[in-house]
Design an enzyme around this catalytic site. Structure first.
Site, mmCIF file in Angstrom:
data_model
loop_
_atom_site.group_PDB
_atom_site.id
_atom_site.type_symbol
_atom_site.label_atom_id
_atom_site.label_comp_id
_atom_site.label_asym_id
_atom_site.label_seq_id
_atom_site.Cartn_x
_atom_site.Cartn_y
_atom_site.Cartn_z
ATOM 1 N N ARG A 215 1.031 -1.493 -0.030
ATOM 2 C CA ARG A 215 -0.172 -0.123 -0.048
ATOM 3 C C ARG A 215 0.593 1.102 0.243
ATOM 4 O O ARG A 215 2.163 1.480 0.657
ATOM 5 C CB ARG A 215 -0.747 -0.019 1.537
ATOM 6 C CG ARG A 215 -1.393 1.053 1.971
ATOM 7 C CD ARG A 215 -3.129 0.677 2.125
ATOM 8 N NE ARG A 215 -2.420 0.759 3.749
ATOM 9 C CZ ARG A 215 -3.586 0.546 4.884
ATOM 10 N NH1 ARG A 215 -4.896 0.115 4.016
ATOM 11 N NH2 ARG A 215 -2.895 0.584 5.529
ATOM 12 N N ASP B 19 -9.890 5.007 14.260
ATOM 13 C CA ASP B 19 -8.692 4.024 13.544
ATOM 14 C C ASP B 19 -8.509 4.098 12.014
ATOM 15 O O ASP B 19 -7.384 3.532 11.205
ATOM 16 C CB ASP B 19 -8.204 2.790 14.339
ATOM 17 C CG ASP B 19 -9.202 2.137 13.538
ATOM 18 O OD1 ASP B 19 -10.235 2.047 14.432
ATOM 19 O OD2 ASP B 19 -8.934 1.071 13.668
HETATM 20 P P1 AMP Z 1 -9.434 -3.263 10.928
HETATM 21 O O1 AMP Z 1 -10.674 -3.476 11.335
HETATM 22 O O2 AMP Z 1 -8.621 -3.367 9.512
HETATM 23 O O3 AMP Z 1 -9.005 -1.442 10.484
HETATM 24 O O4 AMP Z 1 -8.135 -3.333 11.917
HETATM 25 C C1 AMP Z 1 -8.637 -3.305 13.349
HETATM 26 C C2 AMP Z 1 -7.413 -3.489 14.365
HETATM 27 O O5 AMP Z 1 -6.693 -4.998 14.087
HETATM 28 C C3 AMP Z 1 -6.093 -3.439 13.523
HETATM 29 O O6 AMP Z 1 -4.919 -2.796 14.547
HETATM 30 C C4 AMP Z 1 -5.151 -4.390 12.877
HETATM 31 O O7 AMP Z 1 -3.927 -3.765 12.669
HETATM 32 C C5 AMP Z 1 -5.366 -5.326 13.617
HETATM 33 N N1 AMP Z 1 -6.114 -6.544 12.459
HETATM 34 C C6 AMP Z 1 -7.277 -7.070 11.900
HETATM 35 N N2 AMP Z 1 -6.192 -8.259 11.056
HETATM 36 C C7 AMP Z 1 -5.542 -8.900 12.060
HETATM 37 C C8 AMP Z 1 -4.444 -9.962 11.500
HETATM 38 N N3 AMP Z 1 -5.249 -10.808 11.079
HETATM 39 N N4 AMP Z 1 -3.560 -10.045 12.780
HETATM 40 C C9 AMP Z 1 -3.128 -9.271 13.707
HETATM 41 N N5 AMP Z 1 -4.115 -7.374 13.685
HETATM 42 C C10 AMP Z 1 -4.356 -7.743 13.080
HETATM 43 MG MG MG Z 2 -7.697 -0.277 10.309
#
Ligand code: AMP
Ligand code: MG
Length: 491
Positions: free
Chosen positions: A172, A248
């Site tokens: 990205r 976030d």
């Molecule tokens: P998102 O909802 O995709 O914005 O992610 C929310 C949080 O979950 C962020 O801190 C991401 O880094 C973490 N996260 C999402 N998927 C994973 C994964 N497969 N392993 C570790 N952290 C994750």
């Molecule tokens: Mg995110």
């Protein structure tokens, strides 16, 4: 040197990030590289596609000059504050200043566990990687501020979600990864020095004019508010639904970021939602501006200690700034939709448009919802009508033809027959958007090892405002059995 890094975020205080090298993957293989974007970044696309380049894209090799980190941030997720999030499956390789002199982050998404991974595996499945590639590049071509896709690589690994899935890494490119949640991370720890540093970085990188303002922090807040108001209008204008508009996932730069369960609407409805985790329709199409303002209020709260000496004064300044969001959004939204309908410039004060066309637009959207009209096709066919085409195709979009006829007569009265309207409408009404069933189809084929539908979709969406007969099948709304009603984060 293949990639000329110039890293600044790593010069922040230690609690801003954790140094973290990506995990090795067994069999990296390039799915696609974005040659045009590589060129802007001053990176040789042929090198990126080479064995060495793919090793870097997959996270197996740390290239010279990179200084890989995971960034710390917090965030409100569906309204609930989580003080510790951070890059749990993403690693920032470093920053690159492009040929256009703009600084951008290069990030590997799905590059393995970091100190912020919590229970997650730090990996990405192929499906979400392909979705982010298709949709973020389509958004860029549609003219919506967004992070970009430099490459997608399959890893030869199996990742486990509900089932076994092929793993991938998404590369990205973003103006930065500073989020509202980054400010919340330090505010919730009452770390004023860190907040001050973050404010300075955000100003230098995204709002340099704010540095000269009497109150630079206030100018930064106003800048973010204006950028996000614009962004929400842009999303609504193309029928985009982000799906996880948590704090976030709100970038300080004003770019669309974090394509999880996002989707484009087919049939218009303001309450349209696709995300399987958005059970209360918090992030529905029409709710996004309100949610965005809520998120910006969280940003303003973090800045209160820096806005003014007294809490009362700070609160007053923040409230006034936040109060401008609605007007900024409305102005931009009206301009976008006026163009979509081929209406005159708001300043003309033409009859029926004294309110800037707001009432006409609102009533029309109500009618589209009631009549189950396809959003993209409606404006596309309206553009055809404006350029002298017959009305059959647009009338066929309404449940009741007579309702369509009545509406069309009303539109003709408001807009009149003007040749210059066609050009405005063509520039405002895309022929193609990444329809959900097509994205899903490309993902399913990709999971089977066939990337042809994915490549075709990316190629088609590179010129979304141009009618090209070879891609006309991608214009169509889904048939009943093709309709995809739910999307998943897939994380
Ligand atoms: P998102 O909802 O995709 O914005 O992610 C929310 C949080 O979950 C962020 O801190 C991401 O880094 C973490 N996260 C999402 N998927 C994973 C994964 N497969 N392993 C570790 N952290 C994750
Ligand atoms: Mg995110």
């Amino acid at each position: 040197m293949p990639i000329l890094f110039d890293n600044t975020y790593v010069r922040s205080p230690q609690n801003f990030f954790a140094r973290q090298v990506s995990s090795r993957v067994p069999a990296p293989s390039l799915i696609r590289v974005n040659e045009e974007l590589a060129k802007v970044l001053g990176i040789d696309a042929a090198w990126l596609a080479s064995k060495e380049g793919v090793g870097v894209l997959a996270g197996n090799v740390v290239p010279p000059g990179a200084d890989p980190i995971a960034q710390a941030y917090a965030g409100h997720q569906f309204g609930h504050f989580v003080p510790q999030l951070g890059d749990g499956r993403a690693i920032l390789l470093g920053e690159v200043v492009g040929r256009d002199r703009r600084r951008r982050d290069l990030q590997l998404k799905g590059a393995g566990r970091t100190p912020y991974s919590r229970g997650g595996d730090g990996k990405a499945a192929l499906g979400p990687v392909l979705r982010e590639y298709v949709v973020s590049e389509a958004m860029a071509a549609l003219g919506v501020p967004t992070t970009r896709a430099l490459a997608a690589v399959s890893t030869g690994e199996t990742v486990w979600r509900e089932t076994a899935l092929p793993g991938a890494v998404f590369v990205r490119v973003a103006a930065s990864h500073m989020r509202v949640g980054t400010f919340q991370y330090f505010a919730s720890r009452d770390d004023r020095d860190a907040l001050g540093h973050l404010v300075d970085m955000a100003i230098t990188r995204h709002y340099p004019e704010a540095a000269a303002a009497k109150n630079p922090t206030l100018a930064l807040l106003k800048g973010v508010i204006a950028a996000q108001a614009e962004l929400m209008a842009a999303w609504l204008g193309v029928g985009f639904i982000h799906g996880v508009l948590n704090t976030d996932n709100v970038a300080i730069s004003g770019e669309t970021i974090d394509y999880g369960p996002c989707a484009f609407m087919d049939t218009f409805h303001p309450q349209c939602v696709f995300s399987s985790i958005d059970r209360h329709a918090r992030y529905a199409w029409g709710n996004q501006p309100v949610i965005c303002q809520w998120n910006l209020t969280r940003l303003a709260e973090t800045l209160l200690p820096l806005l003014a000496g007294s809490p009362e004064e700070a609160k007053g300044l923040a409230e006034t700034a936040l109060g401008t969001f609605t007007e900024k959004f409305e102005t931009s939204y009206l301009a976008k939709f006026r163009a979509k309908f081929g209406m005159r410039d708001a300043r003309d004060g033409e009859k029926n448009e004294d309110d800037g066309g707001g009432a006409f637009i609102k009533v029309t959207l109500g009618k589209l919802a009631e009549q189950d009209v396809d959003f993209t096709l409606f404006f596309r066919q309206l553009t055809r009508v404006a350029s002298g085409g017959d009305a059959e195709a647009i009338l066929a979009l309404f449940n009741e033809r007579s309702e369509g006829q009545t509406w069309l007569a009303g539109w003709r009265e408001v807009v009149g027959v003007r040749s210059e309207a066609v050009e405005i409408m063509e520039a405002a009404n895309p022929v193609l958007v990444p329809r959900n069933h097509r994205v899903e189809e490309a993902i399913q084929a990709g999971v089977r090892g066939d990337f042809a539908p994915f490549h075709r979709l990316v190629d088609a969406l590179a010129q979304p405002y141009t009618e090209r007969t070879e891609f006309s099948d991608l214009e169509a709304a889904p048939l009943e059995h093709e309709r995809v009603t739910q999307t998943f984060c897939g994380t």
